[in-house]
Write an enzyme that holds these catalytic residues in place. Structure first.
Site, PDB file in Angstrom:
ATOM      1  N   GLN A  78      12.927 -12.598  14.497  1.00 39.57           N
ATOM      2  CA  GLN A  78      12.375 -13.470  15.230  1.00 39.57           C
ATOM      3  C   GLN A  78      10.925 -14.103  14.920  1.00 39.57           C
ATOM      4  OE1 GLN A  78      14.081 -14.117  18.822  1.00 39.57           O
ATOM      5  NE2 GLN A  78      12.713 -15.947  18.628  1.00 39.57           N
ATOM      6  N   PHE A  79      11.025 -15.069  13.885  1.00 38.32           N
ATOM      7  CA  PHE A  79      10.084 -15.431  13.267  1.00 38.32           C
ATOM      8  C   PHE A  79       9.287 -16.235  14.245  1.00 38.32           C
ATOM      9  CE2 PHE A  79      12.815 -19.056  12.501  1.00 38.32           C
ATOM     10  CZ  PHE A  79      11.802 -20.307  12.746  1.00 38.32           C
ATOM     11  N   THR A  80      10.025 -16.597  15.473  1.00 39.32           N
ATOM     12  CA  THR A  80       9.532 -17.662  16.037  1.00 39.32           C
ATOM     13  C   THR A  80       8.364 -17.084  17.147  1.00 39.32           C
ATOM     14  OG1 THR A  80      11.053 -17.605  17.700  1.00 39.32           O
ATOM     15  CG2 THR A  80      11.256 -19.367  16.378  1.00 39.32           C
TER      16      THR A  80
END
Length: 149
Positions: A78-80
């Site tokens: 989940q890079f966000t």
């Protein structure tokens, strides 16, 4: 590294309409990787998450860890989680590690978890995923290797 850890009754992840990972009682972990992360952060996060006492004991107190209850683990990249919204209206992801370097760190985290947890499921790194989470409690904890929260 940064993670949103949710105690779940069940959770699953789909890619292109197919279930690629599914667990029962355990933890759903949304994992973000930073450009500043080091190898030590992987072990720190694994130990912290697997040993968080967020499962109820016989008296209803949060005294048991995932390992204590022999729970399952679903790990989703989940890079966000490194989205910076302090300026403007569009998040900046400049602190999020991307590409093959992030994939390597993500896979190392998974491998370390597999050494301790009997059922570790994952999403597909970089894919557009549909994640279904049946949060139990709800119990949701944020963990950061920089210990900012």
């Amino acid at each position: 590294m940064r993670a949103v850890v949710q105690r779940v009754k069940r959770s699953k992840v789909e890619v292109d309409g197919k279930i690629i990972g599914e667990i029962g009682k355990g933890l759903n972990v949304l994992l973000g990787i930073s450009v500043e992360d080091k190898k030590e952060d992987i072990s720190y996060m694994k130990d912290k998450i697997l040993n968080l006492r967020i499962f109820e004991d016989e008296e209803g107190k949060l005294n048991k860890s995932l390992l204590d209850v022999q729970g399952e683990l679903l790990i989703i990249s989940q890079f966000t989680l490194y989205g910076d919204c302090r300026k403007g209206r569009r998040p900046s992801f400049i602190k999020a590690l991307g590409g093959e370097k992030a994939r390597s760190v993500y896979n190392e985290f998974i491998d370390q978890c597999k050494d301790s947890v009997h059922n570790v499921q994952t999403g597909e790194f970089g894919a557009d995923m549909l994640v279904s989470i049946e949060n139990d409690g709800p119990v949701t904890i944020m963990v950061d290797s920089e210990k900012i929260f």
